[in-house]
Design an enzyme around this catalytic site. Structure first.
Site, short mmCIF file in Angstrom:
data_model
loop_
_atom_site.label_atom_id
_atom_site.label_comp_id
_atom_site.label_asym_id
_atom_site.label_seq_id
_atom_site.Cartn_x
_atom_site.Cartn_y
_atom_site.Cartn_z
N ILE A 108 17.82 -22.15 12.21
CA ILE A 108 19.08 -22.97 11.77
C ILE A 108 20.00 -21.70 11.22
O ILE A 108 19.49 -20.88 10.39
CB ILE A 108 18.80 -23.89 10.64
CG1 ILE A 108 17.51 -24.76 11.27
CG2 ILE A 108 19.72 -24.33 9.95
CD1 ILE A 108 16.74 -25.53 9.89
N CYS A 109 21.21 -21.91 11.61
CA CYS A 109 22.38 -20.96 11.27
C CYS A 109 22.83 -21.67 10.01
O CYS A 109 23.75 -22.59 10.13
CB CYS A 109 23.27 -20.56 12.26
SG CYS A 109 24.46 -19.39 11.75
#
Length: 176
Positions: A108-109
């Site tokens: 996840i960014c």
């Protein structure tokens, strides 16, 4: 049958802090884990799959309403490193998600998981941020540039594909 909640209650009641590696488990981890189970984040269910390791949690996250992910239930894994809370938790999606900020490995960014982490944040805050990101992608800071471009330039097509993936990978299967 011993449930995860029973283990946490036992640990809290008897002031015992154990961990598989025999290191002291910080009170904060016990408290946050207990709170996630006793008072769940809306739209999420948190479990402890291995009662010998309270640093590893699984999360079922409902897709946000009014998004292509609505109706989906997404599986995530969450690990609290030894340095937590000085370092952010390690979280990734186990369910495939068509999203510019979530890659094929489920990474996840999200700024609060990287350079904007603060020890003041709690697991609950991070999970809510992830759920918000799921419903409101940030194509300007993508992990997958091709999906980000589609999200920016043809949002209807992006939403259509995201809905297809949600139905294919995250739709709850009805028991017969």
């Amino acid at each position: 049958l011993i449930t995860s909640y029973t283990v946490i209650q036992y640990l809290l009641t008897n002031h015992i802090h154990i961990h598989k590696t025999m290191s002291v488990l910080p009170k904060r981890i016990i408290k946050e884990t207990k709170n996630l189970i006793v008072d769940p984040v809306p739209g999420m269910k948190t479990e402890i799959p291995d009662e010998d390791n309270l640093r590893y949690l699984t999360v079922q996250m409902e897709g946000p309403g009014n998004s292509p992910y609505q109706g989906g239930v997404f599986q995530l894994e969450l690990y609290l490193p030894e340095e937590y809370p000085m370092e952010p938790p390690k979280i990734r999606f186990l369910t495939p998600v068509y999203h510019p900020n979530i890659d094929k490995l489920g990474r996840i960014c999200l700024d609060v998981l990287k350079d904007h982490w603060s020890p003041a944040f709690q697991i609950r805050t991070v999970l809510l941020s992830i759920q918000q990101l799921l419903g409101t992608p940030n194509p300007d800071d993508p992990l997958l540039s091709d999906i980000a471009e589609l999200c920016k330039n043809d949002n209807a097509k992006y939403c259509e594909i995201a809905k297809e993936w949600t139905f294919k990978y995250a739709a709850e299967k009805k028991k017969e």
